[in-house]
Design a protein around this motif. Sequence first.
Motif, short mmCIF file in Angstrom:
data_model
loop_
_atom_site.label_atom_id
_atom_site.label_comp_id
_atom_site.label_asym_id
_atom_site.label_seq_id
_atom_site.Cartn_x
_atom_site.Cartn_y
_atom_site.Cartn_z
N LEU A 27 10.52 20.53 -35.32
CA LEU A 27 9.80 21.63 -34.67
C LEU A 27 9.47 22.71 -35.69
O LEU A 27 8.35 23.25 -35.72
N ARG A 28 10.44 23.01 -36.58
CA ARG A 28 10.22 24.03 -37.60
C ARG A 28 9.06 23.62 -38.51
O ARG A 28 8.17 24.42 -38.82
N LEU A 29 9.05 22.35 -38.94
CA LEU A 29 8.01 21.87 -39.83
C LEU A 29 6.64 21.91 -39.15
O LEU A 29 5.65 22.33 -39.73
N VAL A 30 6.61 21.46 -37.90
CA VAL A 30 5.34 21.40 -37.17
C VAL A 30 4.80 22.81 -36.93
O VAL A 30 3.60 23.07 -37.12
N LEU A 31 5.68 23.76 -36.57
CA LEU A 31 5.22 25.14 -36.36
C LEU A 31 4.73 25.74 -37.67
O LEU A 31 3.78 26.54 -37.67
N HIS A 32 5.37 25.36 -38.78
CA HIS A 32 4.90 25.84 -40.08
C HIS A 32 3.48 25.36 -40.34
O HIS A 32 2.61 26.14 -40.73
N LEU A 33 3.25 24.06 -40.09
CA LEU A 33 1.91 23.51 -40.31
C LEU A 33 0.88 24.22 -39.43
O LEU A 33 -0.25 24.46 -39.84
N LEU A 34 1.28 24.57 -38.21
CA LEU A 34 0.37 25.24 -37.28
C LEU A 34 -0.08 26.59 -37.83
O LEU A 34 -1.20 27.03 -37.58
N LYS A 35 0.81 27.25 -38.59
CA LYS A 35 0.47 28.58 -39.12
C LYS A 35 -0.39 28.49 -40.38
O LYS A 35 -1.02 29.46 -40.76
N GLN A 36 -0.35 27.32 -41.05
CA GLN A 36 -1.10 27.17 -42.30
C GLN A 36 -2.55 26.82 -41.99
O GLN A 36 -2.87 26.41 -40.88
N PRO A 37 -3.44 26.94 -42.99
CA PRO A 37 -4.84 26.55 -42.78
C PRO A 37 -4.94 25.07 -42.42
O PRO A 37 -4.09 24.27 -42.83
N GLU A 38 -5.98 24.71 -41.67
CA GLU A 38 -6.13 23.33 -41.19
C GLU A 38 -6.19 22.35 -42.36
O GLU A 38 -5.73 21.21 -42.25
N GLN A 40 -4.46 22.03 -44.90
CA GLN A 40 -3.16 21.49 -45.33
C GLN A 40 -2.75 20.29 -44.47
O GLN A 40 -2.28 19.27 -44.99
N THR A 41 -2.93 20.42 -43.15
CA THR A 41 -2.60 19.31 -42.26
C THR A 41 -3.49 18.11 -42.54
O THR A 41 -3.04 16.97 -42.56
#
Lengths: 205, 205
Positions: A27-38, A40-41
Amino acid sequence: MDFSSKLLEEAVNEMSQLPGIGRRTALRLVLHLLKQPESQTVALSKALLDLKTEVKFCRKCHNISDTDLCEICASHNRQKEVVCVVEDIRDVMAIENTSQYRGLYHVLGGKINPMEGVGPSQLTIRSLVEKAKNGEIEEIIFALSSTLEGDTTNFYIFKQLEGVNVKTSTIARGISVGDELEYADEVTLGRSITNRIPFESSLRN
Amino acid sequence: MDFSSKLLEEAVNEMSQLPGIGRRTALRLVLHLLKQPESQTVALSKALLDLKTEVKFCRKCHNISDTDLCEICASHNRQKEVVCVVEDIRDVMAIENTSQYRGLYHVLGGKINPMEGVGPSQLTIRSLVEKAKNGEIEEIIFALSSTLEGDTTNFYIFKQLEGVNVKTSTIARGISVGDELEYADEVTLGRSITNRIPFESSLRN
């Protein structure tokens, strides 16, 4: 855990399939990705998919490679008659980092482990034995970790090589450089005494 | 680290961008994915991309949601005049797990943190203040973690609410249930004495 979003739940589920990643960490990793620019994902997804679909394995040593024959096997500066048997690419990288080895490798892709359903046929043992039978190899160095599975695998390969004209050796076990004797485990200390080497050869390193 | 494959290197680079994932761990995760069926990598990539591109945030509380208005905000069984201010979805999930809270939430999306370049305008503070000014809210409960950043954010919102007719409260700080007094830190123990409650009310929980 109760998620407010199916998309989030799905992402956490998939992320927590990875070894050592629990649901909280996922969950921590996924929420981090959500905050980063698209971007990166996108880059992460693309890199993982590209690796999985386009990865090649060297036809000679079975190491991960971008080409049909890996850099090490293709190099003219290596001793082609010495082959070091390792479990996976991480071991190759570790040995390469020492700059002490000039031979080739043979990547097994794992160790014989009946508990996890890994038998000899899932590993690249047959191709190693064939190389030895063809007379391509003078010496095989076993460099698997000295666990039950590693020892079993070494012994299995050793038996397969019966009657084949090839020298086998195993990497030295002993006290790590810089370690204190009093803290060493008994097996290692015992072996390091049994397998002592002439003092003069220790000066070479 | 020297990789024998650009594809592998790229995957490790991207994976190690995640917080708490170093290059060694990234390599371990990527090699694990390589050994699994391709469907797992496809599912992971798809889940991450879908989340990033299709995720919605509730227009009222800003929590992650699949719908325009999240389940909590849309529910008829919640006290719509009480709003609990939290940092992110993990706090919502933690409070929901207690089954003790029947009000709504307001997800800030972070805390004011000048060192990391997070100012009040990046958070959803304005929409919270507007809800309060519109008279939608009777009580705002601050439930940010009691760090420098959390306290700053609480105080900033508190100042923004000056002159607005709304009650503000903050969650109780004290000794955890089951903890021994002798191991508690002084600040927490001090506060738990200052903010003591009538014995009868402790019997209700």
